[in-house]
Every structure is written in C-alpha cells, then in structure tokens.
Design a protein around this motif. Structure first.
Motif, PDB file in Angstrom:
ATOM      1  N   ASP A 118     -12.743   2.363  21.346  1.00 11.25           N
ATOM      2  CA  ASP A 118     -14.146   2.395  20.923  1.00 11.25           C
ATOM      3  C   ASP A 118     -14.515   1.209  20.039  1.00 11.25           C
ATOM      4  N   TYR A 119     -13.544   0.377  19.677  1.00 10.74           N
ATOM      5  CA  TYR A 119     -13.797  -0.774  18.809  1.00 10.74           C
ATOM      6  C   TYR A 119     -13.718  -2.050  19.623  1.00 10.74           C
ATOM      7  N   GLY A 120     -14.738  -2.893  19.466  1.00 11.14           N
ATOM      8  CA  GLY A 120     -14.779  -4.149  20.200  1.00 11.14           C
ATOM      9  C   GLY A 120     -14.510  -5.342  19.317  1.00 11.14           C
ATOM     10  N   ILE A 121     -14.284  -6.477  19.967  1.00 11.98           N
ATOM     11  CA  ILE A 121     -14.013  -7.727  19.259  1.00 11.98           C
ATOM     12  C   ILE A 121     -15.315  -8.467  18.930  1.00 11.98           C
ATOM     13  N   ALA A 122     -16.397  -8.111  19.633  1.00  9.30           N
ATOM     14  CA  ALA A 122     -17.682  -8.789  19.407  1.00  9.30           C
ATOM     15  C   ALA A 122     -18.829  -7.820  19.681  1.00  9.30           C
ATOM     16  N   GLU A 123     -18.959  -6.817  18.828  1.00  8.36           N
ATOM     17  CA  GLU A 123     -20.030  -5.834  18.985  1.00  8.36           C
ATOM     18  C   GLU A 123     -21.298  -6.319  18.285  1.00  8.36           C
ATOM     19  N   SER A 124     -22.395  -6.291  18.999  1.00  8.94           N
ATOM     20  CA  SER A 124     -23.665  -6.763  18.466  1.00  8.94           C
ATOM     21  C   SER A 124     -24.153  -5.859  17.345  1.00  8.94           C
ATOM     22  N   GLU A 127     -30.019 -10.135  14.583  1.00  7.38           N
ATOM     23  CA  GLU A 127     -29.656  -8.929  15.334  1.00  7.38           C
ATOM     24  C   GLU A 127     -28.632  -9.217  16.435  1.00  7.38           C
ATOM     25  N   LYS A 128     -28.520 -10.469  16.867  1.00  2.00           N
ATOM     26  CA  LYS A 128     -27.564 -10.860  17.907  1.00  2.00           C
ATOM     27  C   LYS A 128     -26.181 -11.168  17.319  1.00  2.00           C
ATOM     28  N   SER A 129     -26.054 -11.137  15.993  1.00  2.18           N
ATOM     29  CA  SER A 129     -24.770 -11.378  15.344  1.00  2.18           C
ATOM     30  C   SER A 129     -23.769 -10.321  15.790  1.00  2.18           C
ATOM     31  N   THR A 130     -22.489 -10.702  15.816  1.00  2.00           N
ATOM     32  CA  THR A 130     -21.467  -9.785  16.311  1.00  2.00           C
ATOM     33  C   THR A 130     -20.410  -9.500  15.247  1.00  2.00           C
ATOM     34  N   ILE A 131     -19.821  -8.317  15.369  1.00  6.12           N
ATOM     35  CA  ILE A 131     -18.802  -7.846  14.434  1.00  6.12           C
ATOM     36  C   ILE A 131     -17.499  -7.648  15.190  1.00  6.12           C
ATOM     37  N   ASN A 132     -16.411  -8.091  14.566  1.00  6.48           N
ATOM     38  CA  ASN A 132     -15.080  -7.896  15.138  1.00  6.48           C
ATOM     39  C   ASN A 132     -14.453  -6.663  14.488  1.00  6.48           C
ATOM     40  N   PHE A 133     -14.455  -5.557  15.227  1.00  4.69           N
ATOM     41  CA  PHE A 133     -13.893  -4.318  14.704  1.00  4.69           C
ATOM     42  C   PHE A 133     -12.386  -4.191  14.961  1.00  4.69           C
ATOM     43  N   LEU A 134     -11.819  -5.126  15.731  1.00  2.00           N
ATOM     44  CA  LEU A 134     -10.395  -5.056  16.044  1.00  2.00           C
ATOM     45  C   LEU A 134      -9.528  -5.899  15.110  1.00  2.00           C
ATOM     46  N   ALA A 135     -10.150  -6.597  14.171  1.00  2.04           N
ATOM     47  CA  ALA A 135      -9.377  -7.413  13.227  1.00  2.04           C
ATOM     48  C   ALA A 135      -9.901  -7.212  11.805  1.00  2.04           C
ATOM     49  N   ILE A 166       0.840  -1.203   0.000  1.00  2.00           N
ATOM     50  CA  ILE A 166       0.000   0.000   0.000  1.00  2.00           C
ATOM     51  C   ILE A 166       0.875   1.252   0.000  1.00  2.00           C
ATOM     52  N   ASN A 167       0.498   2.207  -0.851  1.00  2.00           N
ATOM     53  CA  ASN A 167       1.125   3.529  -0.830  1.00  2.00           C
ATOM     54  C   ASN A 167       0.014   4.574  -0.806  1.00  2.00           C
ATOM     55  N   GLU A 168       0.379   5.829  -0.839  1.00  3.65           N
ATOM     56  CA  GLU A 168      -0.621   6.900  -0.716  1.00  3.65           C
ATOM     57  C   GLU A 168      -1.604   6.946  -1.886  1.00  3.65           C
ATOM     58  N   ASN A 169      -1.289   6.285  -2.995  1.00  6.59           N
ATOM     59  CA  ASN A 169      -2.187   6.276  -4.151  1.00  6.59           C
ATOM     60  C   ASN A 169      -3.012   4.998  -4.274  1.00  6.59           C
ATOM     61  N   SER A 170      -2.851   4.056  -3.350  1.00  5.60           N
ATOM     62  CA  SER A 170      -3.535   2.764  -3.437  1.00  5.60           C
ATOM     63  C   SER A 170      -5.039   2.906  -3.230  1.00  5.60           C
ATOM     64  N   THR A 171      -5.777   2.066  -3.933  1.00  7.78           N
ATOM     65  CA  THR A 171      -7.226   1.968  -3.748  1.00  7.78           C
ATOM     66  C   THR A 171      -7.469   0.841  -2.757  1.00  7.78           C
ATOM     67  N   VAL A 172      -7.966   1.217  -1.571  1.00  3.57           N
ATOM     68  CA  VAL A 172      -8.082   0.273  -0.459  1.00  3.57           C
ATOM     69  C   VAL A 172      -9.525   0.220   0.020  1.00  3.57           C
ATOM     70  N   SER A 173      -9.961  -0.967   0.440  1.00  2.99           N
ATOM     71  CA  SER A 173     -11.257  -1.093   1.107  1.00  2.99           C
ATOM     72  C   SER A 173     -11.090  -1.951   2.355  1.00  2.99           C
ATOM     73  N   VAL A 174     -12.069  -1.838   3.250  1.00  2.00           N
ATOM     74  CA  VAL A 174     -12.004  -2.513   4.542  1.00  2.00           C
ATOM     75  C   VAL A 174     -13.309  -3.256   4.787  1.00  2.00           C
ATOM     76  N   TYR A 175     -13.178  -4.463   5.316  1.00  2.60           N
ATOM     77  CA  TYR A 175     -14.319  -5.268   5.742  1.00  2.60           C
ATOM     78  C   TYR A 175     -14.061  -5.759   7.159  1.00  2.60           C
ATOM     79  N   ASN A 176     -15.141  -6.133   7.841  1.00  7.39           N
ATOM     80  CA  ASN A 176     -15.032  -6.793   9.135  1.00  7.39           C
ATOM     81  C   ASN A 176     -15.820  -8.093   9.075  1.00  7.39           C
ATOM     82  N   ILE A 177     -15.356  -9.066   9.846  1.00  5.26           N
ATOM     83  CA  ILE A 177     -16.024 -10.366   9.883  1.00  5.26           C
ATOM     84  C   ILE A 177     -17.218 -10.288  10.825  1.00  5.26           C
ATOM     85  N   LEU A 178     -18.333 -10.861  10.378  1.00 13.19           N
ATOM     86  CA  LEU A 178     -19.571 -10.923  11.145  1.00 13.19           C
ATOM     87  C   LEU A 178     -19.772 -12.372  11.577  1.00 13.19           C
TER      88      LEU A 178
END
Length: 127
Positions: free
Chosen positions: A115-121, A84-92, A65-77
């Motif tokens: 502010d980011y959790g490993i298992a946020e509902s 609605e009880k499914s959880t998201i890992n915002f730390l990985a 990655i450099n300053e011109n890279s096209t980057v996207s981010v996902y989190n695992i659910l």
C-alpha cells in the motif's frame, strides 16, 4: 534540532549531520549541516494517512532503538509545480531516535508494504 546520520541517506552518502526545522504541522526541512545548499522537504506521514511498519532490525541497531525509545518518522517530499503534484516516498522513511539524536533511512520491502508507493502524489491525500 540537529541529528547525526547513521547509515546512509540513499543517494547522499556524504551527509553525516542534518538539521530539521519545522515549517508547520505537516512540513519540515532537513538541511545538511555542512552544505546549506543541500536540503530536503519532509512530511509527517501520519498526518496524511495511516502509516505503520516494522523498523528493520539493522536500522534499530544503527539508531540504538529499544522498546522505550522516543522515535519519529518523516518521509521525503519531491516538490513539483503545482504543489499538489509533489510526490512522497513512503518506502524510504527517515527514522529518528530522539533519545540520542540519531537519524537513519530505512528501505521498506514493497512486497511487504504494497500500500506504500515510492512516488505517491500529495493531491491523493486531500480530504
């Protein structure tokens, strides 16, 4: 779209190539190209909350990655019933460099990102 996994998907060291298919604006699936039975549900975090972090230096190097890279981010659910009880890992987060189709997982320091959790509902993000 297919991506080469650089580094490690934590807990899934043998995954080297994945395919990501969009389900809708928020959800996608990521499937191991070599084992269709191994799949993950992903979310685009910025559609749920403000989500910003500094990509760790080692992950930048893995993804080239450099300053011109096209980057996207996902989190695992982690799917639960009801949904609605499914959880998201915002730390990985999973980070993709679309310029070379490389994907890597970063592990964020919870002290730096309290502010980011490993298992946020997912229900906590309903509007």
């Amino acid at each position: 779209m297919s991506y080469q996994v650089t580094g490690t998907l934590y807990g899934f060291d043998n995954i080297r190539n994945v395919e990501i298919k969009e389900i809708d604006e928020l959800f996608s699936t990521m499937v191991d190209v070599n084992d269709e039975n191994l799949s993950f549900t992903l979310v685009k975090p910025n559609l749920l909350r403000e989500y910003a972090f500094d990509v760790p230096t080692d992950v930048k190097a893995l993804l080239d990655i450099n300053e011109n890279s096209t980057v996207s981010v996902y989190n695992i659910l982690i799917i639960q019933k009801p949904l609605e009880k499914s959880t998201i890992n915002f730390l990985a987060p999973l980070i993709i460099n679309h310029d070379n189709n490389y994907l890597a997982q970063a592990i964020l320091d919870p002290k730096k990102y309290p502010d980011y959790g490993i298992a946020e509902s997912i229900e906590s993000f309903k509007s």
